[in-house]
Design an enzyme around this catalytic site. Structure first.
Site, PDB file in Angstrom:
ATOM      1  N   ASP A 156       0.859  -1.182   0.000  1.00  0.00           N
ATOM      2  CA  ASP A 156       0.000   0.000   0.000  1.00  0.00           C
ATOM      3  C   ASP A 156       0.895   1.231   0.000  1.00  0.00           C
ATOM      4  O   ASP A 156       1.062   1.919   1.011  1.00  0.00           O
ATOM      5  CB  ASP A 156      -0.907  -0.017   1.240  1.00  0.00           C
ATOM      6  CG  ASP A 156      -1.785   1.223   1.311  1.00  0.00           C
ATOM      7  OD1 ASP A 156      -2.257   1.557   2.425  1.00  0.00           O
ATOM      8  OD2 ASP A 156      -1.983   1.870   0.267  1.00  0.00           O
ATOM      9  N   SER A 157       1.517   1.475  -1.135  1.00  0.00           N
ATOM     10  CA  SER A 157       2.497   2.570  -1.211  1.00  0.00           C
ATOM     11  C   SER A 157       1.844   3.797  -1.823  1.00  0.00           C
ATOM     12  O   SER A 157       0.769   3.707  -2.439  1.00  0.00           O
ATOM     13  CB  SER A 157       3.664   2.153  -2.107  1.00  0.00           C
ATOM     14  OG  SER A 157       3.230   2.173  -3.461  1.00  0.00           O
ATOM     15  N   PRO A 163      10.497   7.981  -1.320  1.00  0.00           N
ATOM     16  CA  PRO A 163      10.908   6.650  -0.818  1.00  0.00           C
ATOM     17  C   PRO A 163      10.144   5.498  -1.466  1.00  0.00           C
ATOM     18  O   PRO A 163      10.499   4.344  -1.303  1.00  0.00           O
ATOM     19  CB  PRO A 163      10.586   6.744   0.675  1.00  0.00           C
ATOM     20  CG  PRO A 163       9.539   7.789   0.810  1.00  0.00           C
ATOM     21  CD  PRO A 163       9.810   8.775  -0.285  1.00  0.00           C
TER      22      PRO A 163
HETATM   23  N1  SAM Z   1      -3.619   4.618  -0.425  1.00  0.00           N
HETATM   24  C1  SAM Z   1      -2.558   5.570  -0.717  1.00  0.00           C
HETATM   25  C2  SAM Z   1      -2.308   5.647  -2.190  1.00  0.00           C
HETATM   26  O1  SAM Z   1      -2.757   4.763  -2.928  1.00  0.00           O
HETATM   27  O2  SAM Z   1      -1.646   6.615  -2.596  1.00  0.00           O
HETATM   28  C3  SAM Z   1      -1.305   5.181   0.010  1.00  0.00           C
HETATM   29  C4  SAM Z   1      -1.510   5.079   1.490  1.00  0.00           C
HETATM   30  S1  SAM Z   1      -0.186   5.089   2.570  1.00  0.00           S
HETATM   31  C5  SAM Z   1      -0.358   6.693   3.217  1.00  0.00           C
HETATM   32  C6  SAM Z   1       1.304   5.110   1.643  1.00  0.00           C
HETATM   33  C7  SAM Z   1       2.460   4.938   2.622  1.00  0.00           C
HETATM   34  O3  SAM Z   1       3.619   4.388   2.005  1.00  0.00           O
HETATM   35  C8  SAM Z   1       2.931   6.253   3.269  1.00  0.00           C
HETATM   36  O4  SAM Z   1       2.597   6.248   4.630  1.00  0.00           O
HETATM   37  C9  SAM Z   1       4.445   6.265   3.048  1.00  0.00           C
HETATM   38  O5  SAM Z   1       5.163   6.790   4.144  1.00  0.00           O
HETATM   39  C10 SAM Z   1       4.716   4.788   2.837  1.00  0.00           C
HETATM   40  N2  SAM Z   1       5.983   4.483   2.146  1.00  0.00           N
HETATM   41  C11 SAM Z   1       6.502   5.097   1.056  1.00  0.00           C
HETATM   42  N3  SAM Z   1       7.680   4.525   0.711  1.00  0.00           N
HETATM   43  C12 SAM Z   1       7.910   3.518   1.609  1.00  0.00           C
HETATM   44  C13 SAM Z   1       8.950   2.564   1.782  1.00  0.00           C
HETATM   45  N4  SAM Z   1      10.012   2.521   0.946  1.00  0.00           N
HETATM   46  N5  SAM Z   1       8.847   1.660   2.798  1.00  0.00           N
HETATM   47  C14 SAM Z   1       7.769   1.692   3.639  1.00  0.00           C
HETATM   48  N6  SAM Z   1       6.745   2.587   3.540  1.00  0.00           N
HETATM   49  C15 SAM Z   1       6.825   3.488   2.524  1.00  0.00           C
END
Ligand code: SAM
Length: 277
Positions: A156-157, A163
């Protein structure tokens, strides 16, 4: 009092404006710009780097669809890994499943979790579940070092920026394959097939290089870019479009049910042509 509008730029040629009634919080975390706003029509919204991640009114669509397809096509999803998902919506949906025994959640930015608990308690409602192990780490590194195997992995990125860029790479998907059990399933959010066509096609191609079974399914998320939003499942054994014999039914869901499970995989020709040519 002038109207307050948030201009969300999605591509070089497309953006939308959201009428907002209040900016509740804004900060620069070690990884991204984070903001929480009250919108006139969609309730409270979480933004990362200026892009809407969730709104109170339509988050159920995305979270139900990214979670229950894999959990209901696998016959015994006991151990699950979430990469990203800091708002807690996927975790909330997974914790409905009675067979779930352990959920490891790897979110790089603790501030997303902390702000979701504060401003989106209905989304962040499962962080106290005893089955959760929460790691504030980079998912890219975690999947290279973890020893345990999983039945399901949900990525769910956010969009492939900052990142999250490498979370859309073949190398990362190969690492996911290696930490899944022999009958495991991975699901990733694979962007809009219309506005982010290149990412959508490359994600499918990368997963198809790694998994024997790759399937795309769709759901419209009103507060993402217009049109369908895509999810792509990579499976080592089971057909993601097929409900497992002992799948679970949750009466209180608002989008997903067994009919939607099957229908979501019916792709319009223009999208199917993108991934079959
Ligand atoms: N539903 C949303 C969308 O489709 O855009 C995404 C929800 S969630 C907020 C996405 C999360 O991925 C964020 O909290 C972000 O910090 C996390 N994230 C981004 N890159 C990451 C990585 N390399 N490892 C772990 N988490 C990551």
């Amino acid at each position: 009092m002038h109207d307050l509008w948030l201009h969300e730029k999605n591509t070089e040629g497309y953006g939308v404006k959201w009428r907002i009634t209040e900016v509740l919080h804004s900060e620069k975390t070690p990884y991204q710009e984070l903001a929480v706003v009250d919108t006139l029509e969609w309730g409270r919204a979480l933004l990362l780097d200026g892009a809407i991640q969730i709104t109170e009114k339509d988050e159920f669509i995305y979270h139900e669809m990214i979670s229950h397809i894999a959990m209901n096509s696998h016959p015994n999803p006991q151990r699950v890994l979430i990469i990203g998902g800091g708002d807690g919506g996927v975790l909330r949906e997974l914790c409905r499943h009675r067979r779930l025994q352990v959920v490891d959640m790897v979110e790089i930015d603790a501030r997303v979790v902390e702000n979701s608990k504060r401003f989106f308690p209905a989304v962040a409602s499962a962080f106290s579940d005893s089955r959760l192990n929460l790691y504030f780490e980079d998912g890219l590194a975690f999947v290279k070092n973890v020893q345990d195997k999983y039945d399901v992995v949900i990525v769910d990125s956010c969009d492939p920026v900052g990142p999250a860029v490498e979370l859309f790479s073949e190398t990362f998907y190969r690492d996911l394959y290696n930490i899944l059990n022999d009958d495991g399933i991975a699901v990733v959010q694979s962007e809009s097939p219309v506005f982010y066509q290149q990412t959508f096609v490359s994600t499918h191609s990368h997963l198809a290089s790694v998994f024997p079974i790759v399937r795309v399914y769709l759901a419209p998320v009103p507060t993402y870019v217009s049109g369908p939003w895509s999810f792509t499942a990579g499976s080592k054994k089971y057909e993601p479009a097929q409900l497992a014999e002992n799948h679970e039914n949750f009466a209180d869901l608002k989008y997903y049910d067994k009919n939607v499970h099957s229908a979501a995989f019916a792709l319009p020709k223009y999208i199917n042509n993108l991934i079959t040519k």
